[in-house]
Design an enzyme around this catalytic site. Structure first.
Site, mmCIF file in Angstrom:
data_model
loop_
_atom_site.group_PDB
_atom_site.id
_atom_site.type_symbol
_atom_site.label_atom_id
_atom_site.label_comp_id
_atom_site.label_asym_id
_atom_site.label_seq_id
_atom_site.Cartn_x
_atom_site.Cartn_y
_atom_site.Cartn_z
ATOM 1 N N ASN A 159 0.819 -1.232 0.000
ATOM 2 C CA ASN A 159 0.000 0.000 0.000
ATOM 3 C C ASN A 159 0.846 1.273 0.000
ATOM 4 O OD1 ASN A 159 0.782 -0.401 2.652
ATOM 5 N ND2 ASN A 159 -1.167 0.245 3.534
ATOM 6 N N PRO A 183 10.270 -6.925 -0.638
ATOM 7 C CA PRO A 183 9.121 -6.061 -0.937
ATOM 8 C C PRO A 183 7.900 -6.913 -1.282
ATOM 9 C CG PRO A 183 10.528 -6.226 -2.863
ATOM 10 C CD PRO A 183 11.169 -7.082 -1.796
ATOM 11 N N SER A 185 5.044 -8.604 -3.364
ATOM 12 C CA SER A 185 5.121 -9.082 -4.752
ATOM 13 C C SER A 185 4.298 -8.203 -5.693
ATOM 14 C CB SER A 185 4.600 -10.520 -4.843
ATOM 15 O OG SER A 185 5.392 -11.344 -4.039
ATOM 16 N N GLY A 235 2.139 -5.281 7.662
ATOM 17 C CA GLY A 235 1.179 -6.095 6.912
ATOM 18 C C GLY A 235 0.065 -6.561 7.823
ATOM 19 N N GLU A 257 4.000 -3.755 12.437
ATOM 20 C CA GLU A 257 2.962 -2.754 12.138
ATOM 21 C C GLU A 257 1.842 -3.521 11.463
ATOM 22 O OE1 GLU A 257 3.075 0.131 13.224
ATOM 23 O OE2 GLU A 257 5.190 0.567 13.536
ATOM 24 N N CYS A 291 -3.549 1.194 6.928
ATOM 25 C CA CYS A 291 -3.872 0.542 8.215
ATOM 26 C C CYS A 291 -4.507 1.530 9.183
ATOM 27 C CB CYS A 291 -2.609 -0.009 8.860
ATOM 28 S SG CYS A 291 -1.732 -1.119 7.801
ATOM 29 N N GLU A 463 7.672 3.341 14.641
ATOM 30 C CA GLU A 463 8.501 3.758 13.516
ATOM 31 C C GLU A 463 8.460 5.275 13.421
ATOM 32 O OE1 GLU A 463 6.931 1.369 10.213
ATOM 33 O OE2 GLU A 463 8.613 0.022 10.550
HETATM 34 C C1 SIN Z 1 0.144 1.904 6.653
HETATM 35 O O1 SIN Z 1 -0.966 1.815 6.178
HETATM 36 O O2 SIN Z 1 0.723 0.903 7.076
HETATM 37 C C2 SIN Z 1 0.906 3.191 6.749
HETATM 38 C C3 SIN Z 1 0.074 4.390 6.684
HETATM 39 C C4 SIN Z 1 0.823 5.648 6.992
HETATM 40 O O3 SIN Z 1 2.050 5.649 7.175
HETATM 41 O O4 SIN Z 1 0.178 6.682 7.080
#
Ligand code: SIN
Length: 485
Positions: A159, A183, A185, A235, A257, A291, A463
């Site tokens: 994403n 990375p 696929s 993921g 994450e 996410c 992060e």
């Molecule tokens: C994610 O969806 O894992 C990251 C979203 C973001 O960094 O804003």
């Protein structure tokens, strides 16, 4: 692949191992597709166990040397890499849109967002301080050194293929770690282009290695190989749990994450226009495929109808189409399968009584119309599951306590949002929400300066920010005795 780039050499189709671009040992490739219609775009080397082992061994060889560099040397590499990414922003954005589907304007934004982690950690590398601890006796001195954790494996999602890779590699390099990367696929080209720029920036052979391929095969080697001392993954929660379990045998550090199920609460005292703007940003960024996307919009009864009307009007203005076209706000989902899955959630909700205020239909290929559903209830799948698409279900609540209960009624704990103008409520609610990230009167919360990460089933570790380096460092306690005081 036909793509108009200023620098076509950014398109890489091979793995990068120990400073060399190489094909898979058995010549196998994987097909990268155009999310618009699942048509083939490119063939990329599909690596396996042997290539992964060579990446790890290369990283392990350079590890002590890299750990011994000065902070300034590490910062210089990151800064030079950052400059090259900025210089090639447009090409990187075009590659990203081609394989991921997001509108070009968002792709340009992602390149800057990813680059910001390199800039940030170039600066943080120089502030990697230890500690001097008051000693229990006058002939002792106690110190804490911060040292790199060792070789780091990075597994990144489709994403945000550039930003998530940069968010993992930058702190690792800053801390003094060599990396091996896998990375997604679906989107390897963005990641390979980023690594091509790291090579140009002067990354020594073996410091940054990357190979696409079968997730299970590469993941198995990354998790079982004792030379890898840390694994960082973005993921799904399901895959994150498997990776964590697989890392126990070699007692690796992990950062995870994982999935989210973000509540977006609108209280009666909210600034309604601001809440609508915030909800648009938090829900429809990247076509709902983040996410931290608002997953459940919880709206207080007294303003439910007015919010629903204003929000629906705003969503109706969103332009759906191919990411390469001007003025597009919502691109395709990553694949037609992903669009089918999101459409199933819409159907489940409407069968159980949700009303479609706008959208609701399955476009062609991988498109799902930006959708708003009213009368959403907790028995619908959209309450419990991560939607990962442009669908906003509106739930009604009466009291603040009910909103908090609904918001926390999930195994996930990544991001939450709420809108209110009452200062006491802002503190009360912010403190009770069981989430790692809380947006208060704000729908866009991600940046390199803030700690990104979740609690509960959304993972562990942070992060970005000054805390982001800690995940890549070990503490070493030195006790120096025999000091003549
Ligand atoms: C994610 O969806 O894992 C990251 C979203 C973001 O960094 O804003």
């Amino acid at each position: 692949m036909t793509l108009q780039l200023n620098d076509a050499s950014l398109l890489k189709y091979q793995a990068y191992i120990d400073g060399h671009w190489v094909s898979a040992d058995n010549g196998k490739t994987l097909t990268v597709t155009n999310p618009v219609d699942d048509s083939p775009l490119a063939e990329v080397a599909s690596c396996g166990t042997e290539e992964t082992r060579r990446m790890i061994e290369a990283a392990n060889r350079v590890q002590p040397g890299w750990a011994a560099t000065t902070a300034k040397q590490r910062a210089t590499l990151l800064r030079d890499w950052y400059n090259l990414i900025i210089e090639h922003q447009e090409d990187l954005a075009r590659i990203l849109t081609a394989e991921q589907g997001k509108p070009l304007s968002e792709a340009r934004g992602e390149i800057l967002y990813g680059a910001s982690y390199l800039e940030w950690f170039a600066e943080e590398a120089k502030r990697l301080y230890g500690d001097l601890i008051p000693a229990p006796a006058s002939d002792k001195r106690l110190m804490v050194l911060k040292q790199p954790v060792g070789v780091v494996a990075c597994i990144t999602p489709w994403n945000f293929p550039c930003a998530m890779l940069a968010r993992k590699i930058a702190p690792a390099i800053a801390a003094g770690c060599a990396v091996v990367c896998k990375p997604a696929s679906a989107t390897p080209l963005s990641a390979l282009a980023l690594v091509a720029l790291a090579e140009r920036a002067g990354a020594p052979a073996g410091l940054i290695n990357i190979a696409a391929g079968n997730s299970k095969t590469i993941g198995a080697e990354l998790t079982r190989n004792p030379l890898v001392r840390k694994l960082t993954f973005t993921g799904s929660t399901a895959v994150g749990k498997q990776l964590m379990a697989a890392c126990t045998d070699t007692v690796k550090r992990t950062s995870m994450e994982l999935g989210g199920n973000a509540p977006f609460i609108v209280f009666e005292d909210a600034d309604l226009d601001a809440a609508v703007a915030g909800a648009l940003a938090a829900k429809y960024r990247n076509a709902g495929q983040t996410c931290i996307c608002a997953n459940r919009l919880l709206v207080q009864a007294g303003i439910y109808d007015r919010f629903a009307e204003k929000f629906t009007r705003a969503v109706t203005q969103l332009n759906m189409g191919c990411g390469t076209k001007d003025g597009v706000d919502i691109g395709p989902l990553i694949s037609s399968q992903a669009a089918d899955d999101v459409y199933d959630l819409i159907e489940d909700a409407t069968h159980k009584g949700a009303k479609v205020l706008t959208g609701g239909s399955r476009g062609t290929g991988s498109f799902i119309q930006p959708t708003v559903l009213s009368n959403a209830t907790t028995d619908m799948r959209v309450f419990a599951e991560e939607i990962f698409g442009p669908v906003a279900p509106l739930f009604r609540f009466e009291t603040e306590a009910e909103a908090i209960q609904l918001a926390n009624d999930t195994e996930f704990g990544l991001a939450a949002y709420f809108y209110s103008r009452d200062l006491s409520r802002i503190w009360r609610v912010a403190e009770q929400l069981e989430y790692g990230i809380v947006g208060v009167n704000e729908g866009l919360v991600s940046n390199e300066m803030a700690p990104f990460g979740g609690i509960k089933y959304s993972g562990q570790g942070r992060e970005g920010s000054r805390y982001g380096l800690d995940d890549y460092l070990e503490l070493k306690y030195l006790c120096l005795g025999g000091i003549d005081a």
